[in-house]
Design a protein around this motif. Structure first.
Motif, mmCIF file in Angstrom:
data_model
loop_
_atom_site.group_PDB
_atom_site.id
_atom_site.type_symbol
_atom_site.label_atom_id
_atom_site.label_comp_id
_atom_site.label_asym_id
_atom_site.label_seq_id
_atom_site.Cartn_x
_atom_site.Cartn_y
_atom_site.Cartn_z
ATOM 1 N N LEU A 155 -5.153 9.749 -8.622
ATOM 2 C CA LEU A 155 -3.827 9.793 -7.975
ATOM 3 C C LEU A 155 -3.909 10.466 -6.593
ATOM 4 N N GLY A 215 3.545 10.341 -9.293
ATOM 5 C CA GLY A 215 2.694 10.715 -10.433
ATOM 6 C C GLY A 215 2.172 12.131 -10.297
ATOM 7 N N LEU A 216 1.733 12.479 -9.095
ATOM 8 C CA LEU A 216 1.198 13.829 -8.875
ATOM 9 C C LEU A 216 2.290 14.896 -9.027
ATOM 10 N N ALA A 262 -5.552 8.022 -4.200
ATOM 11 C CA ALA A 262 -4.666 6.882 -3.934
ATOM 12 C C ALA A 262 -3.489 7.293 -3.062
ATOM 13 N N SER A 263 -2.990 8.514 -3.256
ATOM 14 C CA SER A 263 -1.816 8.938 -2.482
ATOM 15 C C SER A 263 -2.163 9.127 -1.007
ATOM 16 N N THR A 289 -4.065 5.326 0.776
ATOM 17 C CA THR A 289 -3.166 4.210 1.110
ATOM 18 C C THR A 289 -2.401 4.482 2.409
ATOM 19 N N PHE A 290 -1.910 5.714 2.547
ATOM 20 C CA PHE A 290 -1.166 6.058 3.766
ATOM 21 C C PHE A 290 -2.094 6.078 4.973
ATOM 22 N N TRP A 339 0.827 -1.208 0.000
ATOM 23 C CA TRP A 339 0.000 0.000 0.000
ATOM 24 C C TRP A 339 0.858 1.253 0.000
ATOM 25 N N LEU A 340 1.955 1.179 0.785
ATOM 26 C CA LEU A 340 2.842 2.343 0.848
ATOM 27 C C LEU A 340 3.504 2.568 -0.500
ATOM 28 N N ALA A 367 2.188 1.778 -3.420
ATOM 29 C CA ALA A 367 1.157 2.353 -4.287
ATOM 30 C C ALA A 367 0.956 3.839 -3.979
ATOM 31 N N GLY A 368 0.935 4.158 -2.669
ATOM 32 C CA GLY A 368 0.779 5.555 -2.269
ATOM 33 C C GLY A 368 1.953 6.396 -2.741
ATOM 34 N N GLY A 369 3.173 5.835 -2.590
ATOM 35 C CA GLY A 369 4.377 6.540 -3.022
ATOM 36 C C GLY A 369 4.377 6.789 -4.521
ATOM 37 N N LEU A 370 3.955 5.782 -5.294
ATOM 38 C CA LEU A 370 3.896 5.928 -6.759
ATOM 39 C C LEU A 370 2.887 7.012 -7.152
ATOM 40 N N SER A 371 1.776 7.060 -6.416
ATOM 41 C CA SER A 371 0.770 8.091 -6.700
ATOM 42 C C SER A 371 1.342 9.483 -6.466
ATOM 43 N N ILE A 372 2.130 9.611 -5.399
ATOM 44 C CA ILE A 372 2.740 10.921 -5.120
ATOM 45 C C ILE A 372 3.726 11.289 -6.226
#
Lengths: 223, 101
Positions: free
Chosen positions: B35, A211-212, B38-39, B42-43, A201-202, A204-209
């Motif tokens: 995004l 991307g942003l 999801a960002s 998840t955290f 999950w972390l 996935a969250g890191g990848l989203s950041i």
């Protein structure tokens, strides 16, 4: 700078302090049925056993043999006994049903100052919620009267009966009076913390950041 | 558990679109919204399941972070960004809390 530190510290403290949930079932928890039973009151036929609830509104319930007593989970019932020849249920019921507050106050006075009433020290507190993954459906504490004489009423925890979602029942004896034995059936592995939330999950969250941030960079470059 | 992230998207992205439809194309709001959710989601879930804590405060922090992303990406005012962030999270958290979704 000081203000920023203060805000950060406040947020940290506020997160550590849990909410007062009252009757709200918190996220990730579910309600569970709880009751207690006095196992051997038929050995004392000359006495009436009563559960007195001082909170939130003074109230009482007569404890019958074999009956499991349910109560409002924030109440802290006090178990009392009174000799049958001193017990007048009619007047007690009248206090209980009265709409007039001053009459209802008599109920509280009855339980707090009646010299014929013998109070036990046993502490009973309900379990109202468990985590959603916990398979326990109901908890029943079984207590026994160890001593009843003069002004002494000693009641001890004897065992606890857990009933599970799958219909099975488990009885566990108390080894320490103020510690309820844990159920053997543990929370389902599929929804335990470790398996529900992995490090994936972390990622996935890191990848989203990432991307942003890339989108932000591209947008600022265009402008 | 991932189904809850999909549910969050289904609730938050239409709200984002309502607020930002005059500022950007739908497709951009869609993927940036995905995004953003999801960002933070998840955290939030990782922290909540690992350490617990006050869920209302954690949701508040998530709303603030999402507001910051909205402001940075669409150059909206602070007030408008906060309204968007808090509306999205209040609605999705509220519906989840009531077990309507």
């Amino acid at each position: 700078m000081k203000i920023k530190r203060l805000i950060f510290l406040s947020l940290l403290l506020a997160n550590v302090i849990r909410c007062a949930w009252a009757d709200v079932i918190p996220y990730d928890r579910r309600s569970v049925s709880y009751c207690f039973r006095l196992a051997n009151i038929n050995q004392y036929p000359k006495y009436v056993f009563i559960a007195y609830y001082p909170f939130p509104t003074p109230n009482y319930a007569i404890i019958k043999s074999g009956e499991c007593v349910h109560f409002y989970h924030l109440s802290r019932p006090v178990i009392c006994a009174i000799a049958k020849n001193h017990f007048r249920e009619d007047s007690l019921r009248a206090y209980q049903q009265a709409r007039n507050q001053s009459i209802r106050d008599k109920l509280q006075r009855y339980f707090e100052s009646n010299p014929n009433l013998i109070r036990s020290d046993v502490k009973i507190s309900a379990v109202s919620t468990l985590s959603k993954s916990n398979p326990t459906k109901s908890i029943e504490d079984v207590l026994t009267v160890k001593k009843l004489s003069g002004s002494t009423l000693q009641i001890d925890y004897d065992n606890v009966v857990y009933r599970y979602d799958d219909g099975t029942t488990e009885k566990k004896p108390y080894t320490e009076q103020d510690m309820r034995p844990s159920p053997s059936l543990k929370p389902k592995a599929s929804s335990s913390k470790a398996s529900v939330v992995g490090e994936g999950w972390l990622v996935a969250g890191g990848l989203s950041i990432v991307g942003l941030l890339s989108a932000l960079f591209m947008r600022n470059r265009k402008r | 558990m991932w189904i809850y992230l999909v549910k969050t998207w289904l609730i938050e992205i239409p709200i984002l679109f309502l607020f930002l439809r005059h500022k950007d194309r739908f497709i951009n709001i869609l993927w940036l919204g995905m995004l953003i959710s999801a960002s933070t989601w998840t955290f939030l879930m990782y922290y909540w399941y690992s350490f617990g804590g006050n869920i209302f405060l954690l949701e508040g922090i998530v709303a603030l972070v999402e507001s910051l992303w909205v402001r940075s990406l669409w150059k909206t005012s602070w007030l408008y960004s906060l309204v968007i962030g808090f509306t999205c999270n209040a609605v999705s958290f509220g519906l989840g809390w009531l077990e309507w979704v």
